[in-house]
Design a protein around this motif. Structure first.
Motif, PDB file in Angstrom:
ATOM      1  N   LEU A   1       0.995  -1.400  -0.038  1.00 26.20           N
ATOM      2  CA  LEU A   1      -0.050   0.163   0.003  1.00 26.20           C
ATOM      3  C   LEU A   1       0.849   1.350  -0.108  1.00 26.20           C
ATOM      4  CD1 LEU A   1      -2.806  -1.449   2.421  1.00 26.20           C
ATOM      5  CD2 LEU A   1      -3.191  -0.412   0.212  1.00 26.20           C
ATOM      6  N   CYS A   2       1.986   1.040   0.660  1.00 25.39           N
ATOM      7  CA  CYS A   2       2.989   2.056   0.613  1.00 25.39           C
ATOM      8  C   CYS A   2       4.156   1.761  -0.448  1.00 25.39           C
ATOM      9  CB  CYS A   2       3.258   2.991   1.756  1.00 25.39           C
ATOM     10  SG  CYS A   2       4.303   4.215   1.859  1.00 25.39           S
ATOM     11  N   GLY A   3       5.133   0.859   0.510  1.00 24.15           N
ATOM     12  CA  GLY A   3       6.392   0.423  -0.352  1.00 24.15           C
ATOM     13  C   GLY A   3       6.031   0.025  -1.715  1.00 24.15           C
ATOM     14  N   GLY A   4       5.229  -0.778  -1.987  1.00 19.47           N
ATOM     15  CA  GLY A   4       4.844  -1.548  -3.131  1.00 19.47           C
ATOM     16  C   GLY A   4       4.378  -0.359  -4.212  1.00 19.47           C
ATOM     17  N   ALA A   5       3.554   0.492  -3.802  1.00 21.13           N
ATOM     18  CA  ALA A   5       3.091   1.677  -4.707  1.00 21.13           C
ATOM     19  C   ALA A   5       4.256   2.492  -4.786  1.00 21.13           C
ATOM     20  CB  ALA A   5       1.963   2.328  -4.135  1.00 21.13           C
TER      21      ALA A   5
ATOM     22  N   GLY B   1      13.310  -3.496   1.816  1.00 23.20           N
ATOM     23  CA  GLY B   1      11.844  -3.415   1.906  1.00 23.20           C
ATOM     24  C   GLY B   1      11.263  -2.637   0.684  1.00 23.20           C
ATOM     25  N   LEU B   2      11.910  -1.660   0.342  1.00 23.31           N
ATOM     26  CA  LEU B   2      11.310  -0.868  -0.931  1.00 23.31           C
ATOM     27  C   LEU B   2      11.783  -1.819  -2.287  1.00 23.31           C
ATOM     28  CD1 LEU B   2      11.613   2.926  -0.210  1.00 23.31           C
ATOM     29  CD2 LEU B   2       9.680   1.439  -0.566  1.00 23.31           C
ATOM     30  N   GLY B   3      13.088  -2.031  -2.490  1.00 23.59           N
ATOM     31  CA  GLY B   3      13.901  -2.271  -3.554  1.00 23.59           C
ATOM     32  C   GLY B   3      13.365  -3.774  -4.176  1.00 23.59           C
ATOM     33  N   HIS B   4      13.048  -4.596  -3.222  1.00 23.85           N
ATOM     34  CA  HIS B   4      12.420  -5.881  -3.512  1.00 23.85           C
ATOM     35  C   HIS B   4      11.381  -5.930  -4.208  1.00 23.85           C
ATOM     36  CE1 HIS B   4       9.500  -6.778  -0.430  1.00 23.85           C
ATOM     37  NE2 HIS B   4       9.435  -7.850  -0.896  1.00 23.85           N
ATOM     38  N   PHE B   5      10.436  -4.838  -4.027  1.00 23.34           N
ATOM     39  CA  PHE B   5       9.300  -4.666  -4.756  1.00 23.34           C
ATOM     40  C   PHE B   5       9.591  -4.218  -6.459  1.00 23.34           C
ATOM     41  CE2 PHE B   5       6.884  -3.872  -0.538  1.00 23.34           C
ATOM     42  CZ  PHE B   5       6.026  -4.948  -0.744  1.00 23.34           C
ATOM     43  N   GLY B   6      10.581  -3.379  -6.334  1.00 23.29           N
ATOM     44  CA  GLY B   6      11.156  -2.890  -7.468  1.00 23.29           C
ATOM     45  C   GLY B   6      11.415  -4.141  -8.746  1.00 23.29           C
ATOM     46  N   LEU B   7      12.150  -5.041  -8.086  1.00 20.04           N
ATOM     47  CA  LEU B   7      12.555  -6.341  -8.819  1.00 20.04           C
ATOM     48  C   LEU B   7      11.365  -7.165  -9.157  1.00 20.04           C
ATOM     49  CD1 LEU B   7      15.727  -7.409  -6.832  1.00 20.04           C
ATOM     50  CD2 LEU B   7      15.719  -5.934  -8.687  1.00 20.04           C
TER      51      LEU B   7
ATOM     52  N   LEU C   1       6.830   9.953  -5.417  1.00 18.40           N
ATOM     53  CA  LEU C   1       6.187  10.054  -4.006  1.00 18.40           C
ATOM     54  C   LEU C   1       5.136   8.991  -4.129  1.00 18.40           C
ATOM     55  CD1 LEU C   1       6.085  11.068  -1.035  1.00 18.40           C
ATOM     56  CD2 LEU C   1       4.494  12.845  -2.069  1.00 18.40           C
ATOM     57  N   VAL C   2       5.274   7.872  -3.301  1.00 16.09           N
ATOM     58  CA  VAL C   2       4.269   7.045  -3.170  1.00 16.09           C
ATOM     59  C   VAL C   2       3.014   6.611  -4.191  1.00 16.09           C
ATOM     60  CG1 VAL C   2       3.825   7.237  -0.598  1.00 16.09           C
ATOM     61  CG2 VAL C   2       2.625   8.568  -2.107  1.00 16.09           C
ATOM     62  N   GLY C   3       2.178   6.475  -4.402  1.00  9.58           N
ATOM     63  CA  GLY C   3       1.310   6.241  -5.423  1.00  9.58           C
ATOM     64  C   GLY C   3      -0.205   6.509  -5.144  1.00  9.58           C
ATOM     65  N   SER C   4      -0.884   7.190  -6.171  1.00 11.50           N
ATOM     66  CA  SER C   4      -2.191   7.428  -6.164  1.00 11.50           C
ATOM     67  C   SER C   4      -3.284   6.397  -5.913  1.00 11.50           C
ATOM     68  CB  SER C   4      -2.700   8.061  -7.444  1.00 11.50           C
ATOM     69  OG  SER C   4      -2.692   7.131  -8.454  1.00 11.50           O
ATOM     70  N   PRO C   5      -4.396   6.661  -5.436  1.00 20.18           N
ATOM     71  CA  PRO C   5      -5.247   5.439  -5.327  1.00 20.18           C
ATOM     72  C   PRO C   5      -5.698   4.661  -6.565  1.00 20.18           C
ATOM     73  CG  PRO C   5      -6.184   7.434  -4.209  1.00 20.18           C
ATOM     74  CD  PRO C   5      -4.833   7.831  -5.101  1.00 20.18           C
TER      75      PRO C   5
END
Length: 303
Positions: A113-117, A141-147, A251-255
């Motif tokens: 909801l935050c890190g992934g987005a 925690g952030l970068g692994h979502f990027g991969l 910055l984060v993601g929109s809904p």
């Protein structure tokens, strides 16, 4: 933080997943009592109430020109305080409550909801997919979502970039085609020069080889910084001027981006690397996270 001092009393916590127990009469979007919903780092924007916010009008509520309301330690437009997810209940404007697809477990959905987005948004904005070669700096925690996302979005090449070799095996399992350890490979910058179209950096320190990272980009490539350094500011060195490189922030993601991300996750069967921890052990989880023990997100669970 210096930018937003804590306004006590404060209940922290974002990336919240729970069940809707009350739904206001003006809530749109089909949320009903009993639905599983989530809230990221933002819980309100002006939503174009005054008619002059281009960001909200174009679906970029996360860049609202009036005021972005944080999920905790912030003030809603009605004057009430926002309190976070370290609690039994959370109240949020309906526009920022996201229904979670049934295919995604709650513990997986929460950190997205935050890190992934935060990683999905710049990848999407920069056209990650077939024909793109993408580098992710920082496998955490952030970068692994990027991969995970870059691979699922069909990038031609996904490169994980870290300081040491310790996370190589994990990165390859997440979908990386190549792993670069900047401390352990003396010639990494030369060997991989001009090999990437896009780099997303999750590093939260200015102590990184910024010029060498830019050297990995082809002419016209993009460097996106999503990590928030607390030890100073980043700057655009001469190298970026020499090859028409684009330096961006995100910055984060929109809904809507969060909903799109969940659709991708459902369709591709993406599973983030998470570890569930009882809420009563939150203090220990924070200490362990600071010590770099997380692989790669801790998810606190209310009993």
């Amino acid at each position: 933080s210096p930018q937003r001092p804590t306004a006590y009393p404060c209940c922290v916590g974002h990336e919240i997943v729970g069940t809707a127990v009350r739904v206001g009469s003006k809530v749109s979007g089909g949320i009903q009592i009993g639905d599983r919903v989530g809230v990221g780092a933002q819980s309100e924007s002006c939503l174009g109430r005054r008619g002059d916010c281009e960001e909200c009008a174009s679906g970029q509520e996360n860049y609202c020109s009036k005021k972005v309301v944080g999920t905790y330690n912030s003030i809603h437009y009605d004057g009430s305080k926002s309190y976070g997810g370290y609690a039994r209940y959370h109240r949020v404007p309906g526009h920022f409550a996201i229904k979670i697809p049934s295919a995604i477990p709650s513990a997986d959905a929460a950190p997205m909801l935050c890190g992934g987005a935060t990683l999905y948004s710049p990848l999407k904005h920069n056209g990650c997919g077939p024909g793109k070669r993408v580098g992710i700096i920082g496998v955490g925690g952030l970068g692994h979502f990027g991969l995970l996302f870059a691979k699922a979005m069909g990038a031609d090449k996904v490169v994980a970039i870290s300081r040491k070799m310790g996370k190589k095996e994990d990165s390859l399992k997440m979908g990386a085609d190549l792993y670069i350890a900047t401390d352990d490979e003396p010639d990494w910058a030369t060997v991989n020069a001009r090999s990437l179209d896009l780099i997303v950096s999750t590093v939260s320190s200015t102590k990184m080889p910024f010029n060498d990272y830019l050297g990995l980009l082809k002419t016209g490539g993009s460097f996106v910084q999503v990590g928030l350094p607390e030890d100073g500011g980043l700057f655009a060195p001469v190298r970026s001027l020499m090859r028409r490189l684009k330096l961006q922030s995100s910055l984060v993601g929109s809904p809507n981006e969060i909903r799109e991300m969940f659709q991708l996750v459902s369709e591709k069967g993406i599973r983030p690397w998470v570890q569930e921890i009882p809420m009563k052990d939150a203090n220990k989880a924070i200490v362990d996270m600071e010590d770099g023990k997380a692989r790669y997100r801790y998810v606190l669970v209310n009993e």
